[in-house]
Design an enzyme around this catalytic site. Structure first.
Site, PDB file in Angstrom:
ATOM      1  N   ARG A 131      19.830  48.818  39.829  1.00 32.16           N
ATOM      2  CA  ARG A 131      20.149  48.634  41.248  1.00 32.16           C
ATOM      3  C   ARG A 131      19.656  49.837  42.059  1.00 32.16           C
ATOM      4  NH1 ARG A 131      26.240  47.139  43.298  1.00 32.16           N
ATOM      5  NH2 ARG A 131      26.279  48.448  45.177  1.00 32.16           N
ATOM      6  N   ASP A 181      29.001  44.032  37.298  1.00 31.63           N
ATOM      7  CA  ASP A 181      28.758  45.185  38.157  1.00 31.63           C
ATOM      8  C   ASP A 181      29.348  46.406  37.466  1.00 31.63           C
ATOM      9  OD1 ASP A 181      28.642  47.068  40.172  1.00 31.63           O
ATOM     10  OD2 ASP A 181      30.036  46.040  41.510  1.00 31.63           O
ATOM     11  N   ASN A 218      31.534  52.820  47.365  1.00 29.86           N
ATOM     12  CA  ASN A 218      30.991  51.517  47.739  1.00 29.86           C
ATOM     13  C   ASN A 218      29.875  51.670  48.761  1.00 29.86           C
ATOM     14  OD1 ASN A 218      31.115  49.011  49.747  1.00 29.86           O
ATOM     15  ND2 ASN A 218      31.784  48.329  47.737  1.00 29.86           N
ATOM     16  N   SER A 219      28.837  50.865  48.606  1.00 27.75           N
ATOM     17  CA  SER A 219      27.625  51.016  49.407  1.00 27.75           C
ATOM     18  C   SER A 219      27.842  50.792  50.900  1.00 27.75           C
ATOM     19  CB  SER A 219      26.554  50.044  48.904  1.00 27.75           C
ATOM     20  OG  SER A 219      26.215  50.328  47.570  1.00 27.75           O
ATOM     21  N   GLU A 231      23.716  51.181  39.083  1.00 31.29           N
ATOM     22  CA  GLU A 231      23.069  51.678  40.291  1.00 31.29           C
ATOM     23  C   GLU A 231      22.707  53.146  40.169  1.00 31.29           C
ATOM     24  OE1 GLU A 231      26.584  52.259  43.431  1.00 31.29           O
ATOM     25  OE2 GLU A 231      26.773  50.408  42.256  1.00 31.29           O
ATOM     26  N   ASP A 255      36.927  50.969  46.109  1.00 35.43           N
ATOM     27  CA  ASP A 255      35.810  50.838  45.182  1.00 35.43           C
ATOM     28  C   ASP A 255      35.079  52.175  45.100  1.00 35.43           C
ATOM     29  OD1 ASP A 255      33.806  49.833  43.561  1.00 35.43           O
ATOM     30  OD2 ASP A 255      32.713  48.893  45.214  1.00 35.43           O
ATOM     31  N   HIS A 309      19.122  46.902  47.225  1.00 33.91           N
ATOM     32  CA  HIS A 309      20.333  46.767  48.027  1.00 33.91           C
ATOM     33  C   HIS A 309      20.071  47.297  49.434  1.00 33.91           C
ATOM     34  CE1 HIS A 309      25.009  47.050  47.981  1.00 33.91           C
ATOM     35  NE2 HIS A 309      24.586  45.842  48.280  1.00 33.91           N
ATOM     36  N   ASP A 356      28.733  49.687  38.318  1.00 28.84           N
ATOM     37  CA  ASP A 356      28.673  50.878  39.167  1.00 28.84           C
ATOM     38  C   ASP A 356      27.535  51.798  38.724  1.00 28.84           C
ATOM     39  OD1 ASP A 356      30.798  49.849  40.609  1.00 28.84           O
ATOM     40  OD2 ASP A 356      32.295  50.866  39.388  1.00 28.84           O
ATOM     41  N   SER A 405      32.564  41.424  40.027  1.00 26.12           N
ATOM     42  CA  SER A 405      32.393  42.348  41.147  1.00 26.12           C
ATOM     43  C   SER A 405      33.321  43.553  41.062  1.00 26.12           C
ATOM     44  CB  SER A 405      32.664  41.582  42.447  1.00 26.12           C
ATOM     45  OG  SER A 405      32.829  42.463  43.532  1.00 26.12           O
ATOM     46  N   GLY A 406      32.741  44.737  41.052  1.00 27.94           N
ATOM     47  CA  GLY A 406      33.551  45.947  41.071  1.00 27.94           C
ATOM     48  C   GLY A 406      34.392  46.062  42.327  1.00 27.94           C
ATOM     49  N   LEU A 407      33.819  45.660  43.464  1.00 29.12           N
ATOM     50  CA  LEU A 407      34.580  45.675  44.710  1.00 29.12           C
ATOM     51  C   LEU A 407      35.769  44.730  44.635  1.00 29.12           C
ATOM     52  CD1 LEU A 407      35.082  46.230  47.728  1.00 29.12           C
ATOM     53  CD2 LEU A 407      33.412  44.433  48.235  1.00 29.12           C
ATOM     54  N   LYS A 438      30.721  57.055  42.173  1.00 28.64           N
ATOM     55  CA  LYS A 438      30.054  56.484  43.336  1.00 28.64           C
ATOM     56  C   LYS A 438      31.081  56.051  44.378  1.00 28.64           C
ATOM     57  CE  LYS A 438      31.060  51.916  43.372  1.00 28.64           C
ATOM     58  NZ  LYS A 438      30.117  50.813  43.293  1.00 28.64           N
TER      59      LYS A 438
END
Length: 312
Positions: free
Chosen positions: A170, A97, A134-135, A126, A70, A201, A99, A58-60, A132
């Protein structure tokens, strides 16, 4: 309440190149594949012991473990180092992940070569602009054009060597405020560009947008979902709707933050650890997770005199 005793036979180390084949097999079997986020090999081993099918690098989680947001601050090299360490620590597939691919199509090609060579089973990239955010941060969720991102996907597939290695596209259209038509249009374009799966997502509290996407999805390509905010839906319900993989992307990190905070508060409050001892892992569990049984077995095989004192 006593802490669970995690019995640990010696963990087999993965053979190079097998992670991708195992992930392909998981996608081909009936039912849904469940993977969970980790940010170090210890977390990956806990995921494996719990019975998850795979690990999400996980990037987060990795960013948070470094005390960083992130937002593409960590480099590809830093994130790849962690992902590779997860793959080396467990015998279940690792999905990384990645990104927005760390740049343009050339960066993506370099990324694929590095990640595939490390035994990682798949990467997820993604369709946001690099760098980017974080979503779940409600700002600057800008998407790359379909043409640009499709080029990244084609570039990724052009350099992989293992046919089982997977590239997951993604789709961030719902995150960025676009409608379902745009999400489907992007997904179909990414399927045509060679993606091995798409990840839809979403960040609402209800699963309906994701369920609608699944009901309208036409290409013969697996769909991956991440129920971080719409957490009341079950894996079985997602499977029945057509999802092939569910990622529990950050729950381990969040649980660890709560548990460690509570532990530290208790120590400071009580001045001792007695109240915690039946709620924290015993040292034996730590040694098992480190692989000490294998070290001791190897010591007996290869260093037969190492346990003797000078007068023995």
């Amino acid at each position: 309440m006593t802490s669970p005793q995690l019995t640990a036979p010696t963990m087999p180390r993965p053979k190079p190149g097998t992670g991708a084949a195992k992930l392909r097999a998981l996608f081909m079997r009936p039912g849904i594949t469940r993977i969970v986020g980790a940010h170090n090999p210890l977390g990956a081993r806990l995921a494996e012991r719990a019975g998850f099918d795979g690990v999400w690098s996980s990037g987060l989680e990795i960013s948070a473990s470094q005390g960083l947001p992130d937002t593409d601050i960590l480099t590809m090299t830093e994130l790849h180092t962690v992902a590779a360490s997860l793959a080396a620590a467990v015998d279940i597939p690792v999905v990384a992940d990645c990104d927005a691919g760390y740049g343009n199509a050339f960066n993506v090609m370099h990324m694929i070569r590095r990640y595939e060579a490390s035994g990682i089973a798949a990467v997820s990239i993604e369709d946001k602009l690099f760098p980017k955010v974080n979503s779940f941060i409600p700002r600057r969720q800008k998407l790359a054009s379909i043409e640009e991102f499709s080029g990244k996907l084609r570039a990724a597939k052009s350099v992989q060597e293992d046919p089982d290695f997977m590239v997951i596209a993604r789709i961030e259209a719902l995150i960025a405020g676009w409608d379902m038509e745009e999400a489907l249009r992007r997904g179909e374009a990414y399927a045509a560009a060679g993606a091995d799966a798409v990840l839809i997502h979403a960040k609402g509290s209800e699963a309906e947008p994701v369920l609608e996407f699944l009901s309208r999805w036409q290409p013969d390509l697996p769909v991956v979902v991440v129920p971080t905010t719409y957490h009341t839906v079950t894996a079985d319900e997602l499977s029945a709707a057509g999802a092939k993989m569910v990622i529990y992307a950050n729950q381990g990190l969040r649980a660890g933050i709560s548990a460690v905070s509570e532990t530290f508060d208790t120590i400071l409050r009580d001045g001792r650890t007695t109240a915690l001892e039946d709620r924290i892992a015993p040292m034996k569990t730590v040694f098992d997770l480190q692989g000490m049984p294998q070290v001791m077995a190897d010591e007996a095989r290869f260093l037969p005199n190492s346990g003797k004192t000078d007068d023995q």
